[in-house]
Design an enzyme around this catalytic site. Structure first.
Site, PDB file in Angstrom:
ATOM      1  N   THR A   7       8.859  -5.145   5.682  1.00 60.23           N
ATOM      2  CA  THR A   7       8.555  -5.234   4.245  1.00 60.23           C
ATOM      3  C   THR A   7       9.716  -4.676   3.420  1.00 60.23           C
ATOM      4  O   THR A   7      10.184  -5.315   2.466  1.00 60.23           O
ATOM      5  CB  THR A   7       7.244  -4.502   3.919  1.00 60.23           C
ATOM      6  OG1 THR A   7       6.245  -4.931   4.851  1.00 60.23           O
ATOM      7  CG2 THR A   7       6.788  -4.808   2.513  1.00 60.23           C
ATOM      8  N   GLN A  10      -2.517 -12.006  -1.760  1.00 61.24           N
ATOM      9  CA  GLN A  10      -2.100 -12.364  -0.401  1.00 61.24           C
ATOM     10  C   GLN A  10      -2.122 -13.884  -0.182  1.00 61.24           C
ATOM     11  O   GLN A  10      -1.299 -14.417   0.558  1.00 61.24           O
ATOM     12  CB  GLN A  10      -3.033 -11.659   0.604  1.00 61.24           C
ATOM     13  CG  GLN A  10      -2.455 -11.540   1.998  1.00 61.24           C
ATOM     14  CD  GLN A  10      -1.544 -10.334   2.164  1.00 61.24           C
ATOM     15  OE1 GLN A  10      -1.851  -9.241   1.710  1.00 61.24           O
ATOM     16  NE2 GLN A  10      -0.406 -10.509   2.804  1.00 61.24           N
ATOM     17  N   GLY A  51      -1.478  -3.607   8.900  1.00 61.07           N
ATOM     18  CA  GLY A  51      -1.485  -2.352   8.158  1.00 61.07           C
ATOM     19  C   GLY A  51      -1.269  -2.532   6.666  1.00 61.07           C
ATOM     20  O   GLY A  51      -0.930  -3.615   6.192  1.00 61.07           O
ATOM     21  N   ASP A  52      -1.517  -1.475   5.936  1.00 62.53           N
ATOM     22  CA  ASP A  52      -1.201  -1.348   4.508  1.00 62.53           C
ATOM     23  C   ASP A  52      -1.216   0.161   4.268  1.00 62.53           C
ATOM     24  O   ASP A  52      -1.022   0.930   5.229  1.00 62.53           O
ATOM     25  CB  ASP A  52      -2.232  -2.112   3.646  1.00 62.53           C
ATOM     26  CG  ASP A  52      -1.779  -2.292   2.198  1.00 62.53           C
ATOM     27  OD1 ASP A  52      -1.029  -3.239   1.916  1.00 62.53           O
ATOM     28  OD2 ASP A  52      -2.155  -1.474   1.325  1.00 62.53           O
ATOM     29  N   ASN A  70       5.856   3.585   4.775  1.00 64.33           N
ATOM     30  CA  ASN A  70       6.491   2.533   5.569  1.00 64.33           C
ATOM     31  C   ASN A  70       7.448   1.665   4.747  1.00 64.33           C
ATOM     32  O   ASN A  70       8.607   1.460   5.122  1.00 64.33           O
ATOM     33  CB  ASN A  70       5.410   1.666   6.231  1.00 64.33           C
ATOM     34  CG  ASN A  70       5.994   0.457   6.914  1.00 64.33           C
ATOM     35  OD1 ASN A  70       6.050  -0.627   6.348  1.00 64.33           O
ATOM     36  ND2 ASN A  70       6.512   0.641   8.124  1.00 64.33           N
ATOM     37  N   LYS A  86       1.193 -15.130  -1.669  1.00 60.03           N
ATOM     38  CA  LYS A  86       2.303 -14.542  -0.911  1.00 60.03           C
ATOM     39  C   LYS A  86       2.451 -15.252   0.426  1.00 60.03           C
ATOM     40  O   LYS A  86       3.545 -15.668   0.822  1.00 60.03           O
ATOM     41  CB  LYS A  86       2.011 -13.058  -0.692  1.00 60.03           C
ATOM     42  CG  LYS A  86       3.063 -12.301   0.082  1.00 60.03           C
ATOM     43  CD  LYS A  86       2.571 -10.953   0.596  1.00 60.03           C
ATOM     44  CE  LYS A  86       2.004 -10.071  -0.490  1.00 60.03           C
ATOM     45  NZ  LYS A  86       1.802  -8.669  -0.017  1.00 60.03           N
ATOM     46  N   LYS A 137      -7.825  -9.499   2.984  1.00 64.44           N
ATOM     47  CA  LYS A 137      -7.454  -8.076   2.904  1.00 64.44           C
ATOM     48  C   LYS A 137      -8.684  -7.254   3.212  1.00 64.44           C
ATOM     49  O   LYS A 137      -9.808  -7.702   3.000  1.00 64.44           O
ATOM     50  CB  LYS A 137      -6.976  -7.739   1.481  1.00 64.44           C
ATOM     51  CG  LYS A 137      -6.136  -6.490   1.397  1.00 64.44           C
ATOM     52  CD  LYS A 137      -4.697  -6.786   1.726  1.00 64.44           C
ATOM     53  CE  LYS A 137      -3.844  -5.548   1.789  1.00 64.44           C
ATOM     54  NZ  LYS A 137      -2.412  -5.910   1.827  1.00 64.44           N
ATOM     55  N   SER A 145       4.729 -10.453  10.403  1.00 64.18           N
ATOM     56  CA  SER A 145       3.454 -10.472  11.129  1.00 64.18           C
ATOM     57  C   SER A 145       3.226 -11.859  11.725  1.00 64.18           C
ATOM     58  O   SER A 145       2.757 -11.992  12.858  1.00 64.18           O
ATOM     59  CB  SER A 145       2.288 -10.142  10.183  1.00 64.18           C
ATOM     60  OG  SER A 145       2.167  -8.747   9.998  1.00 64.18           O
ATOM     61  N   LYS A 199      -5.191 -13.711   6.713  1.00 69.94           N
ATOM     62  CA  LYS A 199      -4.155 -12.771   7.158  1.00 69.94           C
ATOM     63  C   LYS A 199      -3.885 -11.798   6.040  1.00 69.94           C
ATOM     64  O   LYS A 199      -3.689 -12.201   4.885  1.00 69.94           O
ATOM     65  CB  LYS A 199      -2.859 -13.547   7.490  1.00 69.94           C
ATOM     66  CG  LYS A 199      -1.752 -12.666   8.043  1.00 69.94           C
ATOM     67  CD  LYS A 199      -1.910 -12.397   9.513  1.00 69.94           C
ATOM     68  CE  LYS A 199      -1.069 -11.238  10.015  1.00 69.94           C
ATOM     69  NZ  LYS A 199      -1.750  -9.920   9.869  1.00 69.94           N
TER      70      LYS A 199
HETATM   71  P1  NDP Z   1       2.101   4.040   3.352  1.00 66.48           P
HETATM   72  O1  NDP Z   1       0.733   4.568   3.510  1.00 66.48           O
HETATM   73  O2  NDP Z   1       3.024   4.030   4.516  1.00 66.48           O
HETATM   74  O3  NDP Z   1       2.854   4.803   2.168  1.00 66.48           O
HETATM   75  C1  NDP Z   1       2.349   4.798   0.895  1.00 66.48           C
HETATM   76  C2  NDP Z   1       3.251   5.638   0.012  1.00 66.48           C
HETATM   77  O4  NDP Z   1       2.882   5.421  -1.337  1.00 66.48           O
HETATM   78  C3  NDP Z   1       3.105   7.123   0.254  1.00 66.48           C
HETATM   79  O5  NDP Z   1       4.311   7.778  -0.039  1.00 66.48           O
HETATM   80  C4  NDP Z   1       2.012   7.509  -0.731  1.00 66.48           C
HETATM   81  O6  NDP Z   1       2.044   8.860  -1.148  1.00 66.48           O
HETATM   82  C5  NDP Z   1       2.340   6.614  -1.910  1.00 66.48           C
HETATM   83  N1  NDP Z   1       1.090   6.334  -2.619  1.00 66.48           N
HETATM   84  C6  NDP Z   1       0.021   5.669  -2.135  1.00 66.48           C
HETATM   85  N2  NDP Z   1      -0.970   5.644  -3.039  1.00 66.48           N
HETATM   86  C7  NDP Z   1      -0.498   6.299  -4.101  1.00 66.48           C
HETATM   87  C8  NDP Z   1      -1.040   6.611  -5.354  1.00 66.48           C
HETATM   88  N3  NDP Z   1      -2.290   6.232  -5.695  1.00 66.48           N
HETATM   89  N4  NDP Z   1      -0.256   7.299  -6.233  1.00 66.48           N
HETATM   90  C9  NDP Z   1       0.999   7.675  -5.889  1.00 66.48           C
HETATM   91  N5  NDP Z   1       1.560   7.419  -4.704  1.00 66.48           N
HETATM   92  C10 NDP Z   1       0.823   6.744  -3.824  1.00 66.48           C
HETATM   93  O7  NDP Z   1       1.903   2.552   2.775  1.00 66.48           O
HETATM   94  P2  NDP Z   1       2.936   1.340   2.750  1.00 66.48           P
HETATM   95  O8  NDP Z   1       4.319   1.846   2.616  1.00 66.48           O
HETATM   96  O9  NDP Z   1       2.594   0.429   3.859  1.00 66.48           O
HETATM   97  O10 NDP Z   1       2.500   0.602   1.405  1.00 66.48           O
HETATM   98  C11 NDP Z   1       3.131   0.830   0.145  1.00 66.48           C
HETATM   99  C12 NDP Z   1       2.890  -0.345  -0.774  1.00 66.48           C
HETATM  100  O11 NDP Z   1       3.464  -1.525  -0.182  1.00 66.48           O
HETATM  101  C13 NDP Z   1       1.429  -0.717  -1.039  1.00 66.48           C
HETATM  102  O12 NDP Z   1       1.325  -1.216  -2.346  1.00 66.48           O
HETATM  103  C14 NDP Z   1       1.169  -1.831  -0.032  1.00 66.48           C
HETATM  104  O13 NDP Z   1       0.106  -2.662  -0.460  1.00 66.48           O
HETATM  105  C15 NDP Z   1       2.492  -2.561  -0.102  1.00 66.48           C
HETATM  106  N6  NDP Z   1       2.816  -3.430   1.027  1.00 66.48           N
HETATM  107  C16 NDP Z   1       2.819  -2.971   2.304  1.00 66.48           C
HETATM  108  C17 NDP Z   1       3.161  -3.793   3.349  1.00 66.48           C
HETATM  109  C18 NDP Z   1       3.248  -3.314   4.749  1.00 66.48           C
HETATM  110  O14 NDP Z   1       3.651  -4.103   5.612  1.00 66.48           O
HETATM  111  N7  NDP Z   1       2.924  -2.072   5.053  1.00 66.48           N
HETATM  112  C19 NDP Z   1       3.495  -5.212   3.123  1.00 66.48           C
HETATM  113  C20 NDP Z   1       3.534  -5.588   1.726  1.00 66.48           C
HETATM  114  C21 NDP Z   1       3.194  -4.722   0.730  1.00 66.48           C
HETATM  115  P3  NDP Z   1       0.890   9.874  -0.645  1.00 66.48           P
HETATM  116  O15 NDP Z   1       1.212  10.152   0.786  1.00 66.48           O
HETATM  117  O16 NDP Z   1       1.032  11.047  -1.541  1.00 66.48           O
HETATM  118  O17 NDP Z   1      -0.422   9.160  -0.808  1.00 66.48           O
HETATM  119  O1  2IT Z   2       0.415  -6.615   1.575  1.00 63.54           O
HETATM  120  C1  2IT Z   2       0.803  -7.111   2.647  1.00 63.54           C
HETATM  121  O2  2IT Z   2       1.394  -8.183   2.692  1.00 63.54           O
HETATM  122  C2  2IT Z   2       0.567  -6.341   3.879  1.00 63.54           C
HETATM  123  N1  2IT Z   2       0.026  -5.243   3.809  1.00 63.54           N
HETATM  124  C3  2IT Z   2       0.972  -6.901   5.214  1.00 63.54           C
HETATM  125  C4  2IT Z   2      -0.033  -7.893   5.710  1.00 63.54           C
HETATM  126  C5  2IT Z   2       0.180  -8.396   7.103  1.00 63.54           C
HETATM  127  O3  2IT Z   2      -0.719  -9.107   7.570  1.00 63.54           O
HETATM  128  O4  2IT Z   2       1.196  -8.110   7.729  1.00 63.54           O
END
Ligand code: NDP
Ligand code: 2IT
Length: 449
Positions: free
Chosen positions: A214, A115, A169-170, A245, A118, A130, A381, A94
């Site tokens: 998240t 992961q 997603g991520d 997100n 976590k 992943k 999830s 997952k």
């Molecule tokens: P999104 O794609 O929705 O948003 C990512 C955000 O981070 C954007 O504002 C983006 O800016 C910025 N960003 C991404 N890469 C970079 C970079 N290299 N340098 C600077 N800014 C950056 O992703 P999420 O919000 O889903 O994910 C954000 C973080 O949270 C990640 O580390 C992800 O692994 C983690 N995460 C996500 C989960 C989920 O359920 N979605 C769960 C647990 C952890 P820009 O548009 O300019 O690229």
């Molecule tokens: O980093 C993470 O935990 C995620 N991107 C969410 C993973 C999931 O299966 O919901």
């Protein structure tokens, strides 16, 4: 020799370096876990005998594939797709899919490795995996995104299944992409198999609260850590990096708990709004119109956009890095502490460098590492999978209460485990040890597989 890693574990770490050349993010994630495990292996010689650590550092399966697709002008593009099925001791693999040009095997492996622990902390029956691609979704049309997702799933589908491997997603993958991938999976397999992907739309098997999970979860975690210190979010000035997100729903929950987020960002710059961020506007700009955070300043004349700014230079009491890996370095961590920051909650995965982590731990601030603080996403999830299995759907309040309970539980587990192993207040040690032991015990029980 890596100074923090015990001698017995050092040989294993050197082996990881040798077997995975150039994968620096993966090395970093492994080092952080191994640094915590010294007291565990002295208590559990069976882990060494069974080579649990060597096995846990080697993915069960790594899939790398070609993803060909055509843009709107008929031009052909070739990307690389990945799925690393890291560990299935506790349940089906997952973990999310990341679409970002920086993606390569080392990034997917660091994320898959994190992961495992976590997912273990959530207490739910999910293993660790992943995936993703070096595809850059920025500036692509809806049709291009759809064609890419269909091509990606045309290879990936054969490795998935509700009892096998369940992506979500991520970065760069949200509800739209999950929809296109679900459609293609359904078409190829002739199965309406809800449990094969999470983060689905509400009308076709998704769960309420998954989009918020998240960010809400990370905020619940830090809220607990603040309570331990007889503090709360009320009246606190907060920073949330990113504007995707995780960032959006972190801001929303902090505001609900009485805090004030004054800045967020993207990879181009920082928006500062001293009055407090307008989260509905950010949702409209980012989720509906898919624009850049810079445009926020067009709607609020008292907000300021700093191109290429460093968000961590802004004084705050609580910082929630929610963008990407290694976004807080040692210098940023020092600046945060000097400016009066008392808590850092990682919505992102591995957003703080090892130097930065040391600064936070030395300063004894409340530091919630990603694998604990951001576990609310994957936990919800797993709640989505539960609803799918029951062919049921739960209300928002019921699901949010479940999420809150899970985050309170994860905080307590990390807190108590840190105390038990002689590192009170150190959530890094607590999360790594508690997450590891459950997986290790399951691996011992399953025999040499
Ligand atoms: P999104 O794609 O929705 O948003 C990512 C955000 O981070 C954007 O504002 C983006 O800016 C910025 N960003 C991404 N890469 C970079 C970079 N290299 N340098 C600077 N800014 C950056 O992703 P999420 O919000 O889903 O994910 C954000 C973080 O949270 C990640 O580390 C992800 O692994 C983690 N995460 C996500 C989960 C989920 O359920 N979605 C769960 C647990 C952890 P820009 O548009 O300019 O690229
Ligand atoms: O980093 C993470 O935990 C995620 N991107 C969410 C993973 C999931 O299966 O919901």
């Amino acid at each position: 020799m890596s100074p923090q890693i015990d001698e017995k574990l050092e040989t294993m770490y050197q082996e990881v370096l040798k077997r995975n050349p150039g994968e620096v993010e993966f090395h970093q994630a492994v080092a952080e876990v191994l640094e915590s495990l010294n007291p565990v292996i002295s208590k559990h010689p069976e882990y060494l005998e069974r080579k649990i650590i060597e096995r846990i550092c080697e993915p069960e399966r790594q899939i790398i594939f070609r993803v060909p697709w055509q843009d709107d002008n008929g031009q052909v593009h070739i990307n690389r797709g990945f799925r690393v099925e890291f560990n299935s001791a506790l349940g089906p693999y997952k973990g999310g899919l990341r679409f970002h040009p920086s993606v390569y095997l080392g990034i997917i492996k660091f994320l898959g490795f994190e992961q495992i622990f976590k997912n273990s902390l959530t207490g739910m029956p999910i293993g660790g995996g992943k995936g993703g691609s070096d595809f850059d979704p920025k500036g692509k049309s809806d049709d291009e995104i759809m064609r890419f997702c269909q091509s990606f799933m045309t290879e990936l589908y054969r490795h998935l299944g509700e009892h096998t491997d369940v992506p979500a997603g991520d970065i760069g993958v949200g509800g739209r992409e999950i929809g296109y991938m679900f459609g293609q999976y359904k078409r190829i397999t002739n199965r309406w198999e809800a449990g094969v992907l999470t983060g689905k739309g509400l009308k076709w098997g998704g769960s309420l609260v998954r989009p918020e999970a998240t960010g809400y979860g990370a905020t619940f975690f830090i809220n607990e850590a603040l309570k331990v210190r007889k503090e709360s979010f009320a009246g606190k000035t907060c920073l949330v990096s990113g504007s995707g997100n995780v960032a959006i729903y972190t801001v929303e929950k902090i505001h609900q708990l009485g805090g004030k987020c004054i800045a967020c960002s993207d990879s181009n710059g920082v928006i500062v709004h001293e009055k407090g961020l307008d989260v509905e506007l950010i949702k409209q700009l980012k989720e509906v119109e898919r624009r850049r955070i810079k445009d926020y300043a067009d709607y609020h004349k008292d907000a300021k956009y700093i191109a290429n700014g460093n968000i961590w230079d802004i004084p705050c009491q609580v910082a929630m890095p929610s963008a990407t890996q290694n976004e807080i370095n040692g210098k940023d961590a020092k600046t945060l502490v000097k400016n009066g920051c008392i808590a850092v909650g990682e919505g992102a995965n591995m957003p703080t460098t090892p130097e930065g982590i040391k600064v936070f731990l030395d300063a004894k601030i409340a530091y919630g590492p990603g694998k604990a603080a951001n576990a609310g996403g994957v936990a919800t999830s797993a709640l989505e999978m539960q609803q799918n299995a029951q062919r049921d759907s739960w209300s928002f309040d019921f699901t949010e209460k479940k999420l809150e309970g899970i985050m309170v539980g994860i905080h307590q587990l990390c807190h108590d485990t840190a105390e038990e192993y002689g590192a009170p207040g150190n959530y890094v040690v607590g999360a790594n040890i508690a997450g590891f032991i459950k997986v290790a015990d399951a691996m011992v029980a399953h025999g040499l597989v």
